[in-house]
Design a protein around this motif. Sequence first.
Motif, PDB file in Angstrom:
ATOM      1  N   ARG A 197      -3.127   0.726  -4.317  1.00  0.00           N
ATOM      2  CA  ARG A 197      -2.826   1.656  -2.537  1.00  0.00           C
ATOM      3  C   ARG A 197      -1.888   1.318  -2.328  1.00  0.00           C
ATOM      4  N   LYS A 250      -0.887   1.484   1.540  1.00  0.00           N
ATOM      5  CA  LYS A 250      -1.038   1.100   2.920  1.00  0.00           C
ATOM      6  C   LYS A 250       0.614   0.728   4.022  1.00  0.00           C
ATOM      7  N   SER A 251       0.272   0.592   5.100  1.00  0.00           N
ATOM      8  CA  SER A 251       1.382   0.966   6.694  1.00  0.00           C
ATOM      9  C   SER A 251       1.722  -0.464   6.454  1.00  0.00           C
ATOM     10  N   CYS A 252       2.272  -0.547   6.841  1.00  0.00           N
ATOM     11  CA  CYS A 252       2.968  -2.438   7.553  1.00  0.00           C
ATOM     12  C   CYS A 252       2.990  -2.244   8.426  1.00  0.00           C
ATOM     13  N   GLU A 276       5.284   2.453   4.352  1.00  0.00           N
ATOM     14  CA  GLU A 276       4.392   2.636   4.003  1.00  0.00           C
ATOM     15  C   GLU A 276       4.723   1.860   2.030  1.00  0.00           C
ATOM     16  N   ASP A 302       3.370   0.345  -1.758  1.00  0.00           N
ATOM     17  CA  ASP A 302       1.896   0.067  -2.801  1.00  0.00           C
ATOM     18  C   ASP A 302       1.527  -1.392  -2.606  1.00  0.00           C
ATOM     19  N   THR A 303       0.303  -1.601  -3.251  1.00  0.00           N
ATOM     20  CA  THR A 303      -0.068  -3.370  -3.286  1.00  0.00           C
ATOM     21  C   THR A 303      -1.995  -3.280  -4.102  1.00  0.00           C
ATOM     22  N   ASP A 347      -6.200  -5.970  -1.843  1.00  0.00           N
ATOM     23  CA  ASP A 347      -6.779  -5.105  -0.267  1.00  0.00           C
ATOM     24  C   ASP A 347      -6.701  -6.305   0.925  1.00  0.00           C
ATOM     25  N   SER A 373      -3.518  -7.230   1.964  1.00  0.00           N
ATOM     26  CA  SER A 373      -1.955  -7.626   2.250  1.00  0.00           C
ATOM     27  C   SER A 373      -1.806  -6.474   3.285  1.00  0.00           C
ATOM     28  N   LYS A 374      -1.649  -7.474   4.595  1.00  0.00           N
ATOM     29  CA  LYS A 374      -0.718  -6.489   5.387  1.00  0.00           C
ATOM     30  C   LYS A 374       0.731  -6.306   6.262  1.00  0.00           C
ATOM     31  N   CYS A 407       4.629  -5.838   4.081  1.00  0.00           N
ATOM     32  CA  CYS A 407       5.485  -5.402   3.061  1.00  0.00           C
ATOM     33  C   CYS A 407       6.355  -5.916   2.394  1.00  0.00           C
TER      34      CYS A 407
END
Length: 239
Positions: free
Chosen positions: A84, A86-88, A94, A96-97, A100, A102-103, A105
């Motif tokens: 997915r 996500k944004s740090c 941005e 990929d991880t 679910d 994860s916050k 990078c």
Amino acid sequence: MTYSIVCLNCGNEKLSRYRTTKFCSDQCRGKYNKKNRGHKQKCKQCNTTFYNYKERTFCSYECNVKFLRDNPTPIQVYKPRPKRIKSCINCNKEYDTHQDRSKYCSYKCKYEYKVKKKPISNIKCKECGKWFSTTNKLKVFCSEKCGDKNYYRRKEMLRRERIVSNGKVHWDIAIERLLRRERHSCYLCGETVNTKTDHNDDYYPSIEHVVPVAKGGTHTWDNVKLAHRRCNYLKSDEG
């Protein structure tokens, strides 16, 4: 809760706490097993009828091995979670991880974000007097150098207080005078001391108290000798 069971040997009914009970007593179990050579069972591999006191799936070890060889267990393939984007929350980058929750990078962003949330305190260094900023309110010194300096200074002050409390003190005692008096010889091992090495070297000269200060020894000329730093350390406070 009780269950009504019928004995397989004598046919009598009996109340039991367990649903799987098959006999009314141990004697009936022994008589039934002696008569029937165990329970009648069917082999899963060769379909032959056999008797055994315990519930078995195969009549022999060979049938068990043959069944496992003919019907291998399929290997479970691990399927990773889809990645997915996500944004740090620290640097807004941005990444990929698979996780679910994860916050961040990276661990660096995680540390920086947690430090930002802590309140910054301005504290005055106990040793040098400079003001410094930190998130740890219990911090007393601005650096390790100031901390070590304060520790060794307090240690020397305590040592001097003990020397004074033991009695008479000769403050003119020095390494140079001991070198001339003892002729550069360690009184513990008899070898020559080395004054040309570093101060922290094992064979550099040091002032050794014959009767240790910790045991009431005085800092006077009649109680001091010349010794290697290593010999002094190994002797410790053994008088």
